[in-house]
Design an enzyme around this catalytic site. Structure first.
Site, PDB file in Angstrom:
ATOM      1  N   GLY B  29       0.782  -1.220   0.262  1.00  0.00           N
ATOM      2  CA  GLY B  29      -0.017  -0.057  -0.034  1.00  0.00           C
ATOM      3  C   GLY B  29       0.920   1.458  -0.012  1.00  0.00           C
ATOM      4  O   GLY B  29       0.481   2.328  -0.323  1.00  0.00           O
ATOM      5  N   CYS B 238     -27.480  -8.850 -17.043  1.00  0.00           N
ATOM      6  CA  CYS B 238     -26.814  -8.402 -18.219  1.00  0.00           C
ATOM      7  C   CYS B 238     -27.692  -8.771 -19.534  1.00  0.00           C
ATOM      8  O   CYS B 238     -28.334  -9.817 -19.599  1.00  0.00           O
ATOM      9  CB  CYS B 238     -25.398  -9.265 -18.402  1.00  0.00           C
ATOM     10  SG  CYS B 238     -24.595  -9.098 -19.951  1.00  0.00           S
ATOM     11  N   CYS B 241     -25.832 -11.722 -21.629  1.00  0.00           N
ATOM     12  CA  CYS B 241     -25.675 -13.271 -21.039  1.00  0.00           C
ATOM     13  C   CYS B 241     -26.440 -13.506 -20.065  1.00  0.00           C
ATOM     14  O   CYS B 241     -26.451 -14.686 -19.247  1.00  0.00           O
ATOM     15  CB  CYS B 241     -24.024 -13.292 -20.698  1.00  0.00           C
ATOM     16  SG  CYS B 241     -23.661 -12.435 -19.303  1.00  0.00           S
ATOM     17  N   CYS B 263     -22.349  -6.888 -19.607  1.00  0.00           N
ATOM     18  CA  CYS B 263     -21.053  -6.988 -18.524  1.00  0.00           C
ATOM     19  C   CYS B 263     -20.279  -5.947 -19.301  1.00  0.00           C
ATOM     20  O   CYS B 263     -19.751  -6.062 -20.258  1.00  0.00           O
ATOM     21  CB  CYS B 263     -20.552  -8.322 -18.817  1.00  0.00           C
ATOM     22  SG  CYS B 263     -21.751  -9.692 -18.212  1.00  0.00           S
ATOM     23  N   CYS B 269     -18.566 -12.321 -20.249  1.00  0.00           N
ATOM     24  CA  CYS B 269     -19.718 -12.263 -20.862  1.00  0.00           C
ATOM     25  C   CYS B 269     -19.707 -13.369 -22.093  1.00  0.00           C
ATOM     26  O   CYS B 269     -20.855 -14.119 -22.167  1.00  0.00           O
ATOM     27  CB  CYS B 269     -20.166 -11.047 -21.346  1.00  0.00           C
ATOM     28  SG  CYS B 269     -21.823 -10.678 -22.223  1.00  0.00           S
TER      29      CYS B 269
END
Lengths: 199, 283
Positions: B29, B238, B241, B263, B269
């Site tokens: 980080g 979606c 899909c 998606c 997808c």
């Protein structure tokens, strides 16, 4: 100058150092795992793994400290030719190379500053073996890992300095492992579980 | 292939970037400064990610690039071709086949596995930058763990909007120490940062910073007890899909307000469509 000063570097530096770096990165990202690293054939007392790490990470911008028996003509000449790294004392080094006994005590190495904790030394430790051992927990480790460490207290003390502190690469033959400052080192697995439960 | 060094960058530059990556992994980080190079693409096109990818790629890697989840947008195609030409690596669009994935603003839907590396393109690596413009001050704030200002910002969100309105680049705290910008991924992706099996590397070219998350790192999205963090997405399946668990893009499809949701992860997808899943808008 001896003939083996000029040989033993990477034959194909770009790809060999890429593979070598991936080994070092995997080791540093997953403390306790043991990685293979090859491509370097430095003169004794440097090991092949040590040589490959130095070739991958060192150049004219990285002061190197050779500790104890590592500070010999063969190692100096080989490193100077292949990396151009300047040799310095422990207080100013970016990388330190040696056996654990020669590298300790650790208080002399730069541990970074609170604003720049990355300005700290990485110690490359020559080990006689790399195996399972002391229990490790922390970033990069799922549940827990183990690694044979030369001692425990020094690494526990180093952890308390976080985010400052030293990072370690352990080398043996053509293998290496690493211990970043973020890793918790416990004496036994029961101690590690107690620690995980407390946090 | 003979015109360039492997993976474009010279070896000294790669060593400098590699040293920064190792320190980044050792201090999860924390933003490690590095001497970012001029790349043959403009800043803002992923020069940080490209430099990190160049430093980690090996000839045996399989490389995938996504831009907002899609493999077929300009940025993704040009970076993929760049490494195909300069590093000779194999490329793929399949998330599971890739060993190195460079991404702009998404984490793939399919969980990543050990042995994979996810490289993020980061525009502004400093999460405190819009609150405090001076680098000297933000550096001090990180060193003192002084993150109150960030909580004030999230609190002001709640006062103004009734909830935390930050929807992307949602700040996280890493291992209880550094507050980090996860790059402009939607906050839907934030939970995936935590405990990921793959190595996550972040490169900011213009801002000259590299940071990292080792695998299985604790990453917590900042929030309040009474306003807990919530990973949100458009409340639709979606259209192509039918997936209900993926992050969706909203597409305007005509000039009378028609729209569809698909998606954002094109590979996810397509794999679902190939497996026979069908959404309401699929042809």
């Amino acid at each position: 100058m001896q003939a083996n000063t000029l040989s033993g570097g990477f034959a194909d530096p770009a790809t060999q150092s890429a593979y070598a770096f991936r080994s070092v990165m995997e080791a540093m990202a997953r403390p306790g795992t043991i990685q293979d690293i090859e491509g370097a054939a430095p003169p004794a007392p440097l090991s092949p793994a040590m040589g490959a790490v130095l070739l991958t990470l060192c150049d004219t911008e990285t002061p190197v400290y050779l500790a104890g028996d590592m500070d010999c003509e063969a190692a100096r000449a080989w490193l100077a030719f292949h990396t151009g790294a300047p040799f310095v004392g422990p207080a100013h080094c970016m990388f330190a190379v040696g056996t654990w006994d020669a590298l300790t005590p650790l208080a002399v190495y730069p541990i970074g500053t609170s604003e720049y904790p990355d300005r700290s030394a990485t110690l490359i430790v020559a080990c006689s073996e790399l195996a399972a051992g002391t229990t490790l927990t922390g970033p990069g480790i799922k549940d827990q890992a183990t690694l044979s460490l030369p001692e425990v207290e020094a690494f526990q003390a180093n952890r308390t300095l976080f985010p400052l502190g030293l990072d370690f690469i352990f080398t043996c033959g053509e293998r290496l492992a690493a211990l970043p400052r973020s890793t918790e080192v416990s004496r036994s697995s029961s101690e590690a579980i107690a620690q995980a439960g407390a946090s | 292939m003979t015109e360039y060094n492997f993976a474009y960058l010279d070896e000294q530059t790669k060593r400098m970037i590699r040293r920064a990556i190792l320190k980044g992994l050792a201090i999860p980080g924390y933003q490690v400064p590095f001497a970012s190079r001029e790349m043959p693409m403009p800043y803002g096109w992923g020069t940080g990610g490209v430099q990190v990818s160049a430093a980690v790629l090996t000839p045996s890697d399989t490389f995938k690039v996504i831009d907002q989840g899609a493999d077929d947008t300009t940025n993704a195609v040009s970076i993929r071709t760049f490494f195909q030409r300069t590093a000779g690596v194999a490329t793929t669009t399949a998330t599971s086949d890739a060993t190195v994935i460079q991404t702009r603003h998404r984490i793939p839907e399919e969980p990543l596995h050990e042995g994979q590396i996810l490289v993020y393109q980061v525009p502004i690596p400093e999460p405190l930058r819009f609150l405090e413009p001076r680098e000297s001050e933000t550096r001090k704030m990180h060193s003192l763990e002084e993150y109150g200002l960030m909580h004030v910002k999230l609190y002001e969100d709640i006062i103004r909007h009734g909830h935390i309105a930050t929807s992307y680049a949602y700040p996280v705290k890493v291992e209880g120490r550094y507050v980090m910008d996860p790059s402009p991924i939607p906050k839907f992706d934030n939970p995936k940062l935590r405990d990921m099996a793959a190595i996550q590397l972040f490169g900011a070219g213009r801002e000259q910073r590299i940071y990292a998350l080792p695998p299985y790192t604790q990453v917590v999205s900042l929030d309040f007890e009474d306003h807990p963090f919530e990973a949100s997405k458009a409340d639709h399946p979606c259209g192509m899909c039918g997936a209900t668990d993926s992050y969706l893009d909203e597409l305007i499809i005509d000039d009378i307000g028609g729209r569809m949701f698909v998606c954002s992860d094109t590979d996810y997808c397509e794999v679902r469509q190939a497996a026979g899943h069908k959404g309401k808008d699929a042809a």
